[in-house]
Design a protein around this motif. Structure first.
Motif, short mmCIF file in Angstrom:
data_model
loop_
_atom_site.label_atom_id
_atom_site.label_comp_id
_atom_site.label_asym_id
_atom_site.label_seq_id
_atom_site.Cartn_x
_atom_site.Cartn_y
_atom_site.Cartn_z
N ALA A 103 0.82 -1.22 0.00
CA ALA A 103 0.00 0.00 0.00
C ALA A 103 0.85 1.26 0.00
O ALA A 103 1.90 1.32 0.65
CB ALA A 103 -0.91 0.00 1.23
N THR A 104 0.38 2.26 -0.72
CA THR A 104 0.99 3.59 -0.69
C THR A 104 0.00 4.61 -0.14
O THR A 104 0.31 5.78 0.01
CB THR A 104 1.44 4.03 -2.09
N LEU A 105 -1.20 4.13 0.18
CA LEU A 105 -2.26 4.96 0.74
C LEU A 105 -2.81 4.20 1.95
O LEU A 105 -3.17 3.03 1.82
CB LEU A 105 -3.34 5.10 -0.33
N VAL A 106 -2.82 4.85 3.12
CA VAL A 106 -3.28 4.18 4.33
C VAL A 106 -4.36 5.03 4.98
O VAL A 106 -4.15 6.23 5.23
CB VAL A 106 -2.12 3.96 5.33
N LEU A 107 -5.52 4.43 5.21
CA LEU A 107 -6.63 5.15 5.86
C LEU A 107 -7.00 4.40 7.14
O LEU A 107 -7.47 3.27 7.08
CB LEU A 107 -7.84 5.23 4.93
N LEU A 108 -6.75 5.03 8.27
CA LEU A 108 -7.08 4.44 9.57
C LEU A 108 -8.48 4.92 9.95
O LEU A 108 -8.71 6.13 10.10
CB LEU A 108 -6.07 4.87 10.63
N ILE A 109 -9.41 3.97 10.07
CA ILE A 109 -10.80 4.30 10.39
C ILE A 109 -11.06 3.96 11.86
O ILE A 109 -10.84 2.83 12.29
CB ILE A 109 -11.77 3.54 9.49
N ALA A 110 -11.50 4.96 12.60
CA ALA A 110 -11.79 4.80 14.02
C ALA A 110 -13.25 5.13 14.27
O ALA A 110 -13.70 6.22 13.91
CB ALA A 110 -10.89 5.74 14.84
N THR A 111 -14.00 4.20 14.86
CA THR A 111 -15.40 4.47 15.18
C THR A 111 -15.68 4.10 16.63
O THR A 111 -15.05 3.19 17.17
CB THR A 111 -16.36 3.68 14.25
N PRO A 112 -16.63 4.79 17.25
CA PRO A 112 -16.99 4.46 18.64
C PRO A 112 -17.50 3.02 18.75
O PRO A 112 -18.10 2.49 17.80
CB PRO A 112 -18.10 5.46 18.96
N HIS A 119 -20.00 1.98 11.62
CA HIS A 119 -18.67 1.48 11.27
C HIS A 119 -18.72 0.77 9.92
O HIS A 119 -17.91 1.05 9.03
CB HIS A 119 -18.18 0.53 12.37
N LEU A 120 -19.69 -0.12 9.75
CA LEU A 120 -19.82 -0.86 8.50
C LEU A 120 -20.18 0.07 7.34
O LEU A 120 -19.69 -0.11 6.23
CB LEU A 120 -20.88 -1.95 8.64
N GLU A 121 -21.03 1.05 7.62
CA GLU A 121 -21.45 1.98 6.57
C GLU A 121 -20.26 2.81 6.07
O GLU A 121 -20.05 2.97 4.87
CB GLU A 121 -22.52 2.91 7.16
N VAL A 122 -19.45 3.31 7.00
CA VAL A 122 -18.28 4.10 6.62
C VAL A 122 -17.29 3.23 5.86
O VAL A 122 -16.77 3.62 4.81
CB VAL A 122 -17.63 4.76 7.85
N LEU A 123 -17.03 2.02 6.37
CA LEU A 123 -16.10 1.10 5.69
C LEU A 123 -16.57 0.80 4.28
O LEU A 123 -15.79 0.86 3.33
CB LEU A 123 -16.02 -0.21 6.48
N ALA A 124 -17.84 0.44 4.13
CA ALA A 124 -18.37 0.05 2.82
C ALA A 124 -18.35 1.23 1.85
O ALA A 124 -17.97 1.08 0.68
CB ALA A 124 -19.79 -0.47 2.97
N THR A 125 -18.74 2.40 2.32
CA THR A 125 -18.78 3.58 1.45
C THR A 125 -17.38 3.98 1.01
O THR A 125 -17.14 4.25 -0.16
CB THR A 125 -19.47 4.75 2.19
N VAL A 157 -20.18 11.74 1.72
CA VAL A 157 -21.44 12.48 1.75
C VAL A 157 -22.45 11.87 0.79
O VAL A 157 -23.65 11.82 1.07
CB VAL A 157 -21.21 13.97 1.41
N PHE A 158 -21.98 11.37 -0.33
CA PHE A 158 -22.89 10.95 -1.40
C PHE A 158 -23.12 9.45 -1.43
O PHE A 158 -23.37 8.89 -2.47
CB PHE A 158 -22.35 11.44 -2.75
N PHE A 159 -23.03 8.80 -0.28
CA PHE A 159 -23.23 7.34 -0.28
C PHE A 159 -24.71 7.02 -0.45
O PHE A 159 -25.59 7.83 -0.16
CB PHE A 159 -22.68 6.74 1.01
N ASP A 160 -24.99 5.79 -0.92
CA ASP A 160 -26.37 5.34 -1.10
C ASP A 160 -26.86 4.74 0.22
O ASP A 160 -26.18 3.96 0.85
CB ASP A 160 -26.43 4.24 -2.17
N HIS A 161 -28.10 5.10 0.57
CA HIS A 161 -28.68 4.54 1.80
C HIS A 161 -29.23 3.16 1.54
O HIS A 161 -29.74 2.88 0.51
CB HIS A 161 -29.79 5.44 2.33
#
Length: 161
Positions: A103-112, A119-125, A157-161
Motif C-alpha cells: 500500500a501507498t495509501l493508508v486510511l485508519l478508520i476509528a469508530t466508537p 462502522h460498516l457503513e463508513v467502511l463500505a462507502t 457524503v454521497f453514499f447510497d442509503h
C-alpha cells in the motif's frame, strides 16, 4: 444514539493527514495515524486504541486492491467516527496483505464501540470509493492535506442509503 449525519461530519481534517509518510511497517503506520487522532482529541487512549487496531489487523488483512491499506477498529476510546490518512513518501510502501501488493495509501478508520452499523457503513462507502482508480490517484497526487481531507469527506457524503 442518532445515526451519523455524514453531511455534517468532518470525518477527517487536514490535521489528520500525513503526507510523505515513512513507516517501518503497517503497525508503525497505524501508530503514526492514531497519534494524529489522539492529538486531535478523537481518541482518548492511544495505546488502548492501537491494541484494538493491531488485534483487528491480526484477524484479517486490511489491504485493498490498488495499493490501499485500511486498518480500522471500533473502540470505546474513540470519541467520534474519524479517518486519518497517510500517503507514503514516493518509493515507499507498506504490506497490508493485499494480493496485488503493498500500500501507498493508508486510511485508519476509528469508530466508537457502540456504532456497529455506522462502522460498516463508513467502511463500505469508503471501500466503494477506493475501488475507483481515479479516486485513489486523486488522493495520491493531491500533495495537499486540505484537498485530501475534502476528497475523503465528500466521498462519504454521497453514499447510497
Amino acid at each position: 444514539m442518532t445515526p451519523l449525519d455524514l453531511h455534517d461530519a468532518e470525518l477527517t481534517t487536514p490535521q489528520l493527514v500525513i503526507l510523505d509518510m515513512v513507516a517501518e511497517d503497517k503497525a508503525d503506520a497505524a501508530g503514526q495515524l492514531a497519534a494524529r487522532l489522539h492529538q486531535a482529541g478523537r481518541v482518548t487512549d492511544l495505546e488502548g486504541f492501537l491494541a484494538q487496531v493491531n488485534s483487528r489487523e491480526h484477524q484479517m488483512a486490511t489491504g485493498l486492491p490498488g495499493g490501499v491499506g485500511v486498518p480500522h477498529a471500533r473502540s470505546e476510546f474513540v470519541e467520534q467516527t474519524s479517518i486519518a490518512v497517510g500517503v507514503t513518501q514516493y518509493g515507499h510502501s507498506l504490506d497490508f496483505g493485499a494480493q496485488d501488493g503493498p500500500a501507498t495509501l493508508v486510511l485508519l478508520i476509528a469508530t466508537p464501540a457502540a456504532s456497529f452499523s455506522e462502522h460498516l457503513e463508513v467502511l463500505a462507502t469508503l471501500a466503494r470509493s477506493l475501488f475507483k482508480e481515479n479516486f485513489r490517484e486523486s488522493l495520491r497526487r493531491a500533495h495537499d492535506a486540505e484537498v485530501i481531507s475534502e476528497l475523503i469527506n465528500s466521498s462519504l457524503v454521497f453514499f447510497d442509503h
